[in-house]
Write a protein that holds these residues in place. Sequence first.
Motif, short mmCIF file in Angstrom:
data_model
loop_
_atom_site.label_atom_id
_atom_site.label_comp_id
_atom_site.label_asym_id
_atom_site.label_seq_id
_atom_site.Cartn_x
_atom_site.Cartn_y
_atom_site.Cartn_z
N SER A 235 0.81 -1.22 0.00
CA SER A 235 0.00 0.00 0.00
C SER A 235 0.84 1.27 0.00
CB SER A 235 -0.94 0.02 1.21
OG SER A 235 -0.19 -0.05 2.43
N GLU A 236 2.11 1.17 0.46
CA GLU A 236 2.95 2.37 0.51
C GLU A 236 3.57 2.73 -0.83
OE1 GLU A 236 5.60 3.38 3.54
OE2 GLU A 236 4.57 2.29 5.14
N LYS A 238 1.98 1.49 -3.95
CA LYS A 238 0.98 1.28 -5.00
C LYS A 238 0.10 2.50 -5.16
CE LYS A 238 -2.63 -1.96 -6.50
NZ LYS A 238 -3.41 -3.16 -6.11
N LEU A 239 0.10 3.08 -6.35
CA LEU A 239 -0.70 4.28 -6.60
C LEU A 239 -2.16 3.90 -6.86
CD1 LEU A 239 1.74 6.16 -8.99
CD2 LEU A 239 1.40 6.56 -6.55
N SER A 240 -3.04 4.76 -6.39
CA SER A 240 -4.48 4.52 -6.61
C SER A 240 -4.96 5.31 -7.82
CB SER A 240 -5.27 4.90 -5.36
OG SER A 240 -5.06 6.27 -5.04
#
Length: 240
Positions: A235-236, A238-240
């Motif tokens: 999650s740190e 990985k771009l949304s």
Amino acid sequence: MITKEQWVEFVASRRSTRDFKNTPVPEKIIDELLTDALTAPSWSNTRPFMVAVATGDKRDRIAAEFLKRWDSLSAARTGGLLPKIRLVLTRYGLPTSNRMITRPYQGVFKTRSQKVGRELYGMLGVERGDAKGRDAQWRKNYDFFGAPVELFIFTHKSIGKYAASDASLFMQNLILGAHARGLGTCAQGAVAIWEDAVKAEFEVPDGYKLLYGVALGYPSDAKVNTFQAERLPVSEIKLS
């Protein structure tokens, strides 16, 4: 063929080695590692990198020069006025290449760097305010943590950041190949600040610049080799 589970376990078990046995690594094995590494992808298959393999007397001469330069720089950092004046006048010990490495990190990169430094030095019993103790531990970079082999990775300036990308893909293959053979490695940006000392020992073609070094050898049983840096959650990054 290894299973997915075996691969995940193998990759996760890799560590940076910071204390090596002095057992030599046979040239045959080094060549096998380089061959494995060359299966990595490359930008238009350009392979814009070269590797200087330092062993034996050549390795020792480079280490001796690095250590002298570091001692000069460290004395200016932690000593009195005289070492500082000497450093300014002679410039012996100041970076001669890749000065960007010495710049402080910013934002989250600084936070991550401080965390791993705090945890590593804490394991070694070096207090945060102990400048001499920290410098003494950092000094081990310049003897390659006792490794009998140091690989110096050069990239060609004409291909810029893509050369660095290709070299890193190449070295990741080599690092995992070493791990599979029971060897340890430690990627070292620290050694890139004195490119001239390395070029004095190798015939490096024009246009190639030192990117970083990789210590290679058999890990000792030292406690430091059990250290594991934090693995970031997906999650740190990985771009949304």
